[in-house]
Design a protein around this motif. Sequence first.
Motif, short mmCIF file in Angstrom:
data_model
loop_
_atom_site.label_atom_id
_atom_site.label_comp_id
_atom_site.label_asym_id
_atom_site.label_seq_id
_atom_site.Cartn_x
_atom_site.Cartn_y
_atom_site.Cartn_z
N LEU A 174 81.20 25.74 30.18
CA LEU A 174 80.29 25.47 29.07
C LEU A 174 80.70 26.16 27.79
CD1 LEU A 174 76.81 25.56 30.88
CD2 LEU A 174 78.25 23.60 30.33
N GLY A 175 82.00 26.11 27.49
CA GLY A 175 82.48 26.62 26.22
C GLY A 175 82.84 28.08 26.19
N PHE A 176 82.70 28.77 27.32
CA PHE A 176 83.03 30.20 27.37
C PHE A 176 84.11 30.46 28.41
CE2 PHE A 176 78.76 30.31 25.58
CZ PHE A 176 78.86 31.32 24.62
N THR A 177 85.01 31.38 28.08
CA THR A 177 85.98 31.90 29.04
C THR A 177 85.37 33.11 29.73
OG1 THR A 177 87.86 31.15 27.72
CG2 THR A 177 88.27 32.88 29.35
N LYS A 187 81.85 44.32 34.96
CA LYS A 187 80.91 43.50 34.20
C LYS A 187 81.57 42.17 33.89
CE LYS A 187 81.89 44.73 29.38
NZ LYS A 187 81.28 45.19 28.11
N LEU A 188 80.76 41.16 33.77
CA LEU A 188 81.27 39.83 33.43
C LEU A 188 81.32 39.71 31.91
CD1 LEU A 188 82.06 36.94 34.33
CD2 LEU A 188 79.63 36.35 34.13
N LYS A 189 82.51 39.49 31.40
CA LYS A 189 82.69 39.33 29.96
C LYS A 189 82.90 37.85 29.64
CE LYS A 189 85.30 41.06 26.00
NZ LYS A 189 86.37 41.98 25.54
N ARG A 190 82.23 37.39 28.60
CA ARG A 190 82.34 35.99 28.20
C ARG A 190 82.72 35.91 26.74
NH1 ARG A 190 76.46 34.04 29.58
NH2 ARG A 190 76.11 35.82 28.21
N ILE A 191 83.79 35.17 26.44
CA ILE A 191 84.23 34.97 25.07
C ILE A 191 84.38 33.47 24.81
CG2 ILE A 191 85.41 37.20 24.99
CD1 ILE A 191 88.05 35.71 25.29
N THR A 192 84.36 33.10 23.55
CA THR A 192 84.46 31.69 23.19
C THR A 192 85.78 31.10 23.69
OG1 THR A 192 83.29 32.28 21.16
CG2 THR A 192 84.19 30.06 21.30
N ASP A 193 85.69 29.93 24.30
CA ASP A 193 86.88 29.22 24.76
C ASP A 193 87.78 28.93 23.56
OD1 ASP A 193 88.77 27.53 25.79
OD2 ASP A 193 87.36 26.14 26.71
N SER A 194 89.03 29.38 23.62
CA SER A 194 89.95 29.25 22.49
C SER A 194 90.20 27.78 22.12
CB SER A 194 91.28 29.94 22.80
OG SER A 194 91.88 29.39 23.96
N LYS A 195 90.16 26.88 23.10
CA LYS A 195 90.35 25.46 22.80
C LYS A 195 89.21 24.94 21.94
CE LYS A 195 93.02 24.35 26.97
NZ LYS A 195 93.07 23.53 28.20
#
Length: 364
Positions: free
Chosen positions: A230-233, A246-254
Amino acid sequence: MYIPKPDGRLRPLGVAALEDKILQRALVEVLNAIYETDFLGFSYGLRPGRSPHHALDALAAGIVGKKVNWVLDADFSDYFSSLDHQWLVKFLEHRIADKRVLRLIQKWLAAGVIENGSWTAFEEGVPQGASVSPLLANVYAHYVLDLWAHQWRTRHAHGDVIIVRWADDFVVGFEHREDAERFWADLRGRLAKFGLELNAEKTRLIEFGRHAVRDRAARGLGKPETFQFLGFTHICGKTRKSGRFKLKRITDSKRVRAKLLAVKDEMARRMHQPIPEQGRWLARVLQGHYNYYAVPDNIEALSAFRKGIIQHWLKSLRRRSQRSRLTWKRMGRLADQWLPQPRILHPWPEQRFAAITQGRSPVR
């Protein structure tokens, strides 16, 4: 008509007549009241009152709160275009007794598309663009995947199993690799019975979870792989103070590259607009991006996106005149005047998920 997909293929788009749109919306309201009592808790996509962030929160709470060591990142292949009409009608008959409603749905399914005056019937799949299609797609997934997966983990799993599905994209977390591999194999057989298959390029099993870094290091392997949802890596991270998982979520580079490219193209069209008008438009673009992606631990990606916007704006303004003397210093003042700074807008996923579910399981 047909619209292009990201992979270059064409997707049939069914545009219903006004009367059909009104009738479909009315029918969806009635059927939602029926199926919302049937759909399982880990099904989030295309349902009233459920957003992508609800699914993201459930996934994060499951990975952090359960014993997840392996993740199956799965995706259907051409899901909406592959639904078998006969099976779909059989599924609907479980809850809908009115033959008139069933005949009406069958007519919508067979409506087809018109391209250059030529009509092509739908032999399988649901017409994308129709109001009733999201519900029908969820009904199909409910009987083919959701009920089966829930039963599978109850009968066959030897450890924790979490499931989160958004439309045709779903993630399954496992405590044991043996469970993950057996589930994957059984799932392929299950889907084949109903004319579905997994996307081989997008579906993969990865080692992921609180012990992934330690276990891979002990075997001489590198960092755990990441996965997109859903748009997150999603990344295996650790806290600064205690070093705990911890679970880290960053914006999907694509997603970022695609959005910046779209902004670049639009800026070329708006190049000669007054600066205040450009600034207000870019501010709306940025705020919309923040509204979705401003989750904890993602501030660096948000700042990078804002910097990319500023760079495209600077290039566009410099092209307005061959004698442009617009410097980075002045551009920085313009950006500070018009473009909002990034800030985290969403709470930690476990907190919001606990508030919404009030302690119920994220994978019930």
